[in-house]
Enzyme design. Structure first.
Site, PDB file in Angstrom:
ATOM      1  N   LYS A 112       0.828  -1.211   0.000  1.00  0.00           N
ATOM      2  CA  LYS A 112       0.000   0.000   0.000  1.00  0.00           C
ATOM      3  C   LYS A 112       0.864   1.264   0.000  1.00  0.00           C
ATOM      4  O   LYS A 112       0.560   2.219  -0.705  1.00  0.00           O
ATOM      5  CB  LYS A 112      -0.957   0.001   1.208  1.00  0.00           C
ATOM      6  CG  LYS A 112      -2.064  -1.040   1.052  1.00  0.00           C
ATOM      7  CD  LYS A 112      -3.121  -0.954   2.136  1.00  0.00           C
ATOM      8  CE  LYS A 112      -4.214  -1.988   1.893  1.00  0.00           C
ATOM      9  NZ  LYS A 112      -5.062  -2.213   3.053  1.00  0.00           N
ATOM     10  N   LYS A 192      -6.125 -10.900  -5.439  1.00  0.00           N
ATOM     11  CA  LYS A 192      -7.055 -11.183  -4.345  1.00  0.00           C
ATOM     12  C   LYS A 192      -8.316 -10.331  -4.505  1.00  0.00           C
ATOM     13  O   LYS A 192      -8.215  -9.158  -4.849  1.00  0.00           O
ATOM     14  CB  LYS A 192      -6.336 -10.831  -3.031  1.00  0.00           C
ATOM     15  CG  LYS A 192      -7.107 -11.125  -1.777  1.00  0.00           C
ATOM     16  CD  LYS A 192      -6.429 -10.505  -0.560  1.00  0.00           C
ATOM     17  CE  LYS A 192      -6.928  -9.106  -0.294  1.00  0.00           C
ATOM     18  NZ  LYS A 192      -6.787  -8.625   1.090  1.00  0.00           N
ATOM     19  N   LYS A 195     -11.881  -5.142  -1.362  1.00  0.00           N
ATOM     20  CA  LYS A 195     -12.640  -3.897  -1.440  1.00  0.00           C
ATOM     21  C   LYS A 195     -11.811  -2.797  -2.098  1.00  0.00           C
ATOM     22  O   LYS A 195     -12.301  -2.035  -2.900  1.00  0.00           O
ATOM     23  CB  LYS A 195     -13.042  -3.457  -0.027  1.00  0.00           C
ATOM     24  CG  LYS A 195     -13.984  -4.438   0.659  1.00  0.00           C
ATOM     25  CD  LYS A 195     -14.564  -3.858   1.931  1.00  0.00           C
ATOM     26  CE  LYS A 195     -13.731  -4.140   3.167  1.00  0.00           C
ATOM     27  NZ  LYS A 195     -13.953  -5.426   3.802  1.00  0.00           N
TER      28      LYS A 195
HETATM   29  P1  ADP Z   1     -10.660  -6.374   2.183  1.00  0.00           P
HETATM   30  O1  ADP Z   1      -9.350  -7.051   1.884  1.00  0.00           O
HETATM   31  O2  ADP Z   1     -11.714  -6.671   1.164  1.00  0.00           O
HETATM   32  O3  ADP Z   1     -10.505  -4.897   2.488  1.00  0.00           O
HETATM   33  P2  ADP Z   1     -10.761  -6.819   5.081  1.00  0.00           P
HETATM   34  O4  ADP Z   1      -9.313  -6.421   5.118  1.00  0.00           O
HETATM   35  O5  ADP Z   1     -11.751  -5.955   5.807  1.00  0.00           O
HETATM   36  O6  ADP Z   1     -11.213  -7.008   3.551  1.00  0.00           O
HETATM   37  O7  ADP Z   1     -10.870  -8.299   5.586  1.00  0.00           O
HETATM   38  C1  ADP Z   1     -11.961  -8.856   6.290  1.00  0.00           C
HETATM   39  C2  ADP Z   1     -11.767 -10.352   6.381  1.00  0.00           C
HETATM   40  O8  ADP Z   1     -11.975 -10.947   5.098  1.00  0.00           O
HETATM   41  C3  ADP Z   1     -10.356 -10.763   6.808  1.00  0.00           C
HETATM   42  O9  ADP Z   1     -10.445 -11.906   7.645  1.00  0.00           O
HETATM   43  C4  ADP Z   1      -9.679 -11.130   5.523  1.00  0.00           C
HETATM   44  O10 ADP Z   1      -8.632 -12.077   5.702  1.00  0.00           O
HETATM   45  C5  ADP Z   1     -10.848 -11.744   4.746  1.00  0.00           C
HETATM   46  N1  ADP Z   1     -10.655 -11.606   3.299  1.00  0.00           N
HETATM   47  C6  ADP Z   1     -10.560 -10.440   2.615  1.00  0.00           C
HETATM   48  N2  ADP Z   1     -10.399 -10.668   1.307  1.00  0.00           N
HETATM   49  C7  ADP Z   1     -10.370 -12.022   1.151  1.00  0.00           C
HETATM   50  C8  ADP Z   1     -10.241 -12.891   0.012  1.00  0.00           C
HETATM   51  N3  ADP Z   1     -10.108 -12.409  -1.206  1.00  0.00           N
HETATM   52  N4  ADP Z   1     -10.281 -14.232   0.227  1.00  0.00           N
HETATM   53  C9  ADP Z   1     -10.438 -14.744   1.488  1.00  0.00           C
HETATM   54  N5  ADP Z   1     -10.579 -13.979   2.590  1.00  0.00           N
HETATM   55  C10 ADP Z   1     -10.539 -12.634   2.438  1.00  0.00           C
END
Ligand code: ADP
Length: 330
Positions: A112, A192, A195
């Site tokens: 990031k 991956k 969001k």
């Molecule tokens: P993002 O990466 O979409 O911003 P968060 O960081 O808020 O999401 O993560 C919330 C939860 O979802 C965490 O436990 C994270 O490991 C899981 N998570 C996020 N993206 C994925 C993905 N592509 N596959 C599996 N788990 C995920």
């Protein structure tokens, strides 16, 4: 018994990556572990630039989506991180024992920050706040996706360092609880699902909109013509079948792919059916919740009170151990 804690950022919609990697596991675990603690981590969502009105809306939507996904306030504690100021208090305490180099080595920070001209210190400190989120509840089990495993290592180091410094066995060493679908890719099959990358399928998206995303989704790149046999093991669509289709359907799909019996579009149609079957009841619950906003507000307010009680107890003991407790003559 294991104490469960996990959190999710309200930085966008709840998507199927979050759901399959983490939230579905949260729902399963709340029954086995009453009092499991789940948090919308809004202080984590302000590390970049953002619009307060958008954040306000997203916090609400995340709360609604989690309740719709099956988080049950009668079994689990669901709350908003910023309602419990002890998270930031413990975070400051942990910054005093965390080596800067450990934070600079975190993959997410490197990814990031490499795209930023001016890096907010909060982005670097993010895993320290995360360690505080977890250890404030002295949680030892954290259901998350694979991308969070490195941050959890840091939380374990923090726990060990603090215990050693004050010569106590107070904080546990939290371990990740991963699902078989621990890393869901976006439908371009390359990064991956996240969001921040804008490559998500929302948990509350309607059937048609999901299909519009599935239709052009990348499959086995070696399968150029319908008559080319495919390899399900390298196909992102097959990975999603593993999450949304029965074992019998998965076996049938794999066989049809390998023998070129089906084209990728046939395979996607069957996946779409599986997704609709799982996601429709969630969407229905979300619609009902939208008509009863007090249920959402009350659930999170009640959860905040319970969380704050536990958090206060931890902080009182931490301050006491550190020589910061109530003032009296030595
Ligand atoms: P993002 O990466 O979409 O911003 P968060 O960081 O808020 O999401 O993560 C919330 C939860 O979802 C965490 O436990 C994270 O490991 C899981 N998570 C996020 N993206 C994925 C993905 N592509 N596959 C599996 N788990 C995920």
């Amino acid at each position: 018994m294991a104490r469960i804690f996990s959190g999710i950022q309200p930085s966008g919609e709840l998507h199927i990556g979050n759901y399959l990697g983490a939230v579905k596991n949260w729902v399963r675990l709340q029954a086995e572990h009453p009092g499991a603690i789940y948090c919308v981590v809004d202080y984590h969502a302000i590390t970049g630039s953002y619009d307060p009105a958008v954040l306000r809306a997203r916090r609400w939507e995340m709360a609604r989506s989690l309740l719709a996904a099956g988080i049950d306030p009668a079994q689990a504690v669901l709350f908003m991180q910023s309602d419990v100021p002890e998270h930031t208090e413990l975070s400051w305490i942990f910054t005093t024992i965390t080596p800067l180099g450990d934070l600079e080595r975190q993959t997410q920070f490197k990814d990031k920050s490499s795209k930023m001209e001016s890096i907010p210190a909060g982005l670097l400190m993010y895993p320290v706040l995360q360690a505080a989120d977890i250890l404030l509840y002295r949680a030892d089990s954290v259901p998350v996706g694979e991308d969070q495993v490195q941050h959890l290592e840091l939380a374990r180091d923090t726990s060990r360092k603090w215990n050693a410094k004050f010569n106590v066995e107070f904080f546990p060493e939290p371990k990740p609880l991963l699902t078989p679908t621990r890393r869901i890719l976006g439908l371009d099959g390359s990064a991956k699902m996240s969001k921040s990358l804008g490559n998500t399928v929302g948990l509350l998206e309607d059937d048609e909109s999901i299909w519009q995303k599935l239709r052009p989704a990348v499959t086995d790149p070696a399968r150029v013509r319908k008559t080319d046999p495919g390899n399900p093991d390298v196909c992102n669509i097959f990975q999603l079948h593993k999450a949304f289709s029965s074992e019998a359907t998965q076996a049938h799909v794999a066989q049809q792919c390998r023998s070129a019996g089906w084209g990728c579009m046939d395979c996607k149609k069957v996946l779409h059916e599986g997704m609709v079957a799982e996601l429709t009841p969630i969407r229905r619950r979300a619609e009902l919740l939208a008509a009863e906003p007090a249920r959402i507000a009350d659930a999170l307010s009640d959860g905040g009170k319970v969380a704050r009680g536990i958090a206060r107890e931890t902080i009182d003991r931490v301050r006491d151990i550190m020589g910061l407790g109530s003032l009296h003559a030595p």
